[in-house]
Design a protein around this motif. Structure first.
Motif, PDB file in Angstrom:
ATOM      1  N   UNK A 106      22.129  68.361  21.279  1.00  0.00           N
ATOM      2  CA  UNK A 106      21.825  67.887  19.634  1.00  0.00           C
ATOM      3  C   UNK A 106      20.553  67.115  19.579  1.00  0.00           C
ATOM      4  N   UNK A 110      20.731  64.018  18.989  1.00  0.00           N
ATOM      5  CA  UNK A 110      20.826  62.837  19.416  1.00  0.00           C
ATOM      6  C   UNK A 110      20.774  62.844  21.243  1.00  0.00           C
ATOM      7  N   UNK A 146      22.910  64.361  22.700  1.00  0.00           N
ATOM      8  CA  UNK A 146      24.378  64.898  23.243  1.00  0.00           C
ATOM      9  C   UNK A 146      24.536  66.356  23.401  1.00  0.00           C
ATOM     10  N   UNK A 147      25.433  66.631  24.443  1.00  0.00           N
ATOM     11  CA  UNK A 147      25.453  68.004  24.673  1.00  0.00           C
ATOM     12  C   UNK A 147      26.935  68.469  23.908  1.00  0.00           C
ATOM     13  N   UNK A 148      26.923  69.369  23.289  1.00  0.00           N
ATOM     14  CA  UNK A 148      28.191  69.849  22.720  1.00  0.00           C
ATOM     15  C   UNK A 148      28.550  71.471  23.041  1.00  0.00           C
ATOM     16  N   UNK A 195      16.793  74.335  14.053  1.00  0.00           N
ATOM     17  CA  UNK A 195      16.913  73.300  13.390  1.00  0.00           C
ATOM     18  C   UNK A 195      18.211  72.427  13.640  1.00  0.00           C
ATOM     19  N   UNK A 196      19.038  72.853  14.306  1.00  0.00           N
ATOM     20  CA  UNK A 196      20.490  72.303  14.541  1.00  0.00           C
ATOM     21  C   UNK A 196      20.488  71.691  15.887  1.00  0.00           C
ATOM     22  N   UNK A 244      22.356  70.429   7.906  1.00  0.00           N
ATOM     23  CA  UNK A 244      21.406  69.765   8.831  1.00  0.00           C
ATOM     24  C   UNK A 244      21.212  68.436   9.022  1.00  0.00           C
ATOM     25  N   UNK A 270      23.689  66.440   9.225  1.00  0.00           N
ATOM     26  CA  UNK A 270      25.062  66.052  10.107  1.00  0.00           C
ATOM     27  C   UNK A 270      24.568  66.476  11.326  1.00  0.00           C
ATOM     28  N   UNK A 271      23.900  67.327  11.796  1.00  0.00           N
ATOM     29  CA  UNK A 271      23.371  67.691  13.086  1.00  0.00           C
ATOM     30  C   UNK A 271      22.048  66.824  13.473  1.00  0.00           C
TER      31      UNK A 271
END
Lengths: 459, 459
Positions: free
Chosen positions: B173, B175, B177-179, B204-205, B443, B445-446
């Protein structure tokens, strides 16, 4: 009918008396779906709008009164997603039953959400078309409910699940705004896939008021094969070999020994007392079905089947499928059931089934294991005596342990039944903190005031 | 190598010198994808991470410096989604080329995003498996790029598009962070479908760093038929009849008269000068392919085909497909091209093609119309002389008019190429204000700081 409840009065004024029910007995019969062990609150009112415009009215009225909205289809779901919340408005789609269009040329159907799956399936079949999603509830469940839960079924192994057949949606948002997502054309990539986001969202993102569904040409004639094995391992190995053979069976179901014995006790199907597992497979490739079924039978024999039956016509096929159809009625007399829905990669099925047997032993409960083996989607069913509170507690622990096991094997806590109220605790575990946060924030985008089905999916 | 640019210095320190390029000539060759008429900025640096951990480093560094990140695969996209932004960081997946796993038992592949589609397809075929998505760019384009654009191709008409084969993703992401989204199992409905949301989101996300892909058994042998018609209408009617016949062709391509003539001018394929349209179809049902191809040929004859050819082996099939393969090389010498990608319900194809002819006349430009007719997905291609600015202006107007027409016919502005920079204006029109707002909020949110590909999709 006048009501002292201003919300009821507003709804009756907008939709007419018949669409708005607040009789306590009626409300009581609409509190639950088919999930066991899910609490349900006492609703304030049940509303049955008949059009998108009426759904908008209902959602706006609920919003104005700050009353949570619980969308309901036929309430055949198995996770409590349609269960009432104290003081909620139940929004039933039971009057939105119109099949608006079936287009042979575009191979699409456009329907209202309250259409029963079987009604749609039959209507399109009359035009030579096929709507594959076939949850066991298909004679009762609605297309809207199937969309809300992204329902699966028996023929997913070849054709996929509900979301694979949803092209576009009309959705009423919590704000009362109406949005159209997706498309009618076969392909389309304009922006983020909101259609797919809403499918499976269990009524938490919006109320689906219309769906454009993809259809296929009607399948050819099907034939069935069934085989019994002495062990679970042999049956699973045979299923894996069928899937690896290059065949695309249109159905591949597994029953473990205890399930097969329950069926044999319920009705004499000639299943041996020492049956370890039973595999039922179907091919719907018409002229090639016999050849497919012969290949499946040969694969089963190679993998230690003790008995193999190949149907040569539709009637024999029906008889071989009968055991699968009897799973629910055969289990019911055994006690209270808690049906799970774990799905794992097929390579982990033996580990899953062995682990479930250990869980059954550990918690001293009976766990039956029927399932859609071709998809790795099993329905471990914990059975216990309702009058034994200690057994109930152990059953609930076993139910949780099965999900933990599914996750540990790289699987999911739900292949097709959804989260609802039943599995909210484990959803957090499956998604992890980042995934869960994204999901909550997406919910907030669609429904900032948490109006729609607010106690579902998330704790 | 030391750099006075602190971002470059930080990246080199984290990833090593070879992974971080800031040579102006190198940067210049990486500014664009294959879209024409899309502006591209001047990037600040090109980074080629080799692992998820390195992608995290890159995204965090970009975030720390407030530098926009433009993810790039092979830059074969046709909408400018991979085009540079002034001062951006180009994040290329070109070193993340590992096929981590091909599982025969689970029929899945796990890959890094930089794997070329053709490499994956060949690797799985060696194990008797099939990865269907086949965009024309498949020899060059990467799986990550295919996922970012939800790429289609020729065989979608039977097998579906990229998203139909993506089970799960690992995503970095904005940020850092890995999801992980989705699953490895065939089915799963735990929460909102983030996997499907990310597929087609054009970088874009998040940055996709790993994908778990569904595979199928390898298809059987294919045979091809081709037919020429005097008119567009006859060819479209024949295509509609093929789709309505119950057959599931594995390819169904259409070339209008001008495209067929361009091909004939480029290489003698024996196409008559008065050809109105050309249809090419394939069946990959092995022993039944000959029967399918004969049925397709008969349907074409019934619909006025002037010439019908049925291949009897692979070599003849290849020859009949040659015309389709020559579309791009044959069009190229004619001038500058602006390739559109509208998709409409099949019942609207004649109206689409007639309307496009009128647009060509109105704006005095040549518009060729090849397309994936079975999916209603056409690629109207506006051709004009680069040295004629007036023609360029008319071509751009015609390009817009084709999209407006597609929308007016209930279709979409993009069946498989995506929005990128090229079609942002029309995306708003297709989605409407509510849909657009939802998309923008997703968009946010991500990617709340608009770090990832910020000038794509939305204006």
């Amino acid at each position: 009918m006048t009501s002292s409840d201003p919300l009821v009065a507003r709804l009756r004024s907008a939709l007419g008396d018949k669409a708005v029910l607040d009789d306590p007995d009626v409300l009581d019969t609409h509190r639950n779906d088919h999930a066991t062990f899910c609490t349900a609150g006492v609703p304030r009112v049940l509303v049955r709008p008949s059009s998108t415009a009426e759904v908008v009215e209902v959602v706006k009225a609920a919003g104005a009164f700050g009353v949570p909205v619980v969308p309901q289809g036929a309430r055949t779901g198995l996770s409590g997603a349609a269960n009432a919340i104290d003081g909620c408005l139940l929004l039933s789609t039971s009057r939105m039953t119109e099949i608006l269009e079936v287009s042979v040329e575009d191979q699409v159907a456009v329907v209202q959400p309250g259409v029963v799956n079987a009604s749609l399936s039959r209507a399109v079949l009359e035009k030579g078309l096929f709507y594959p999603p076939d949850p066991s509830s298909w004679e009762m469940s609605t297309v809207g409910g199937n969309i809300a839960t992204n329902a699966g079924g028996l023929c997913c192994v070849k054709y996929g699940v509900t979301s694979d057949f949803v092209r576009g949606l009309e959705v009423v948002l919590a704000s009362g705004e109406v949005v159209r997502t997706g498309r009618r054309s076969a392909k389309g990539v304009a922006g983020y896939d909101l259609t797919r986001l809403i499918v499976g969202s269990e009524g938490t993102l919006g109320v689906v008021t219309e769906a454009t569904l993809a259809l296929r040409p009607a399948p050819e004639a099907a034939l069935t094969a069934a085989a019994t094995f002495l062990s679970i391992e042999d049956g699973i190995a045979a299923a894996a070999a069928v899937m690896a053979s290059g065949l695309r069976p249109s159905l591949l179901e597994f029953l473990d020994g205890p399930t097969a014995r329950a069926i044999q006790d319920y009705r004499d199907m000639g299943l041996p007392a020492d049956v370890g597992s039973l595999l039922i497979a179907q091919s719907d490739r018409g002229p090639r079905a016999a050849e497919d079924v012969a290949l499946i039978a040969a694969i089963c024999s190679e993998h230690g089947a003790v008995e193999v039956a190949e149907a040569s016509d539709a009637e024999e096929s029906r008889m071989l499928l009968e055991a699968r159809r009897l799973v629910n009625p055969a289990i019911e007399p055994l006690g209270v059931t808690l049906v799970d829905d774990v799905a794992v990669p097929r390579s982990k099925l033996v580990a899953l089934l062995r682990g479930i047997a250990e869980i059954g032993t550990k918690y001293d409960v009976l766990i039956l294991c029927p399932g859609h083996v071709g998809d790795g989607n099993m329905h471990p069913t914990v059975v216990f005596d309702r009058d034994d509170p200690a057994a109930e507690a152990r059953a609930l622990e076993a139910f949780g342990a099965v999900m933990e096991l599914g996750l540990a094997l790289g699987g999911t806590i739900t292949g097709e039944h959804g989260i609802g109220k039943l599995k909210r605790h484990w959803l957090a575990q499956e998604l992890g903190p980042v995934g869960l946060r994204l999901q909550r924030e997406i919910k907030a985008v669609f429904d900032p005031d948490n109006l729609l089905n607010p106690d579902k999916l998330f704790l």
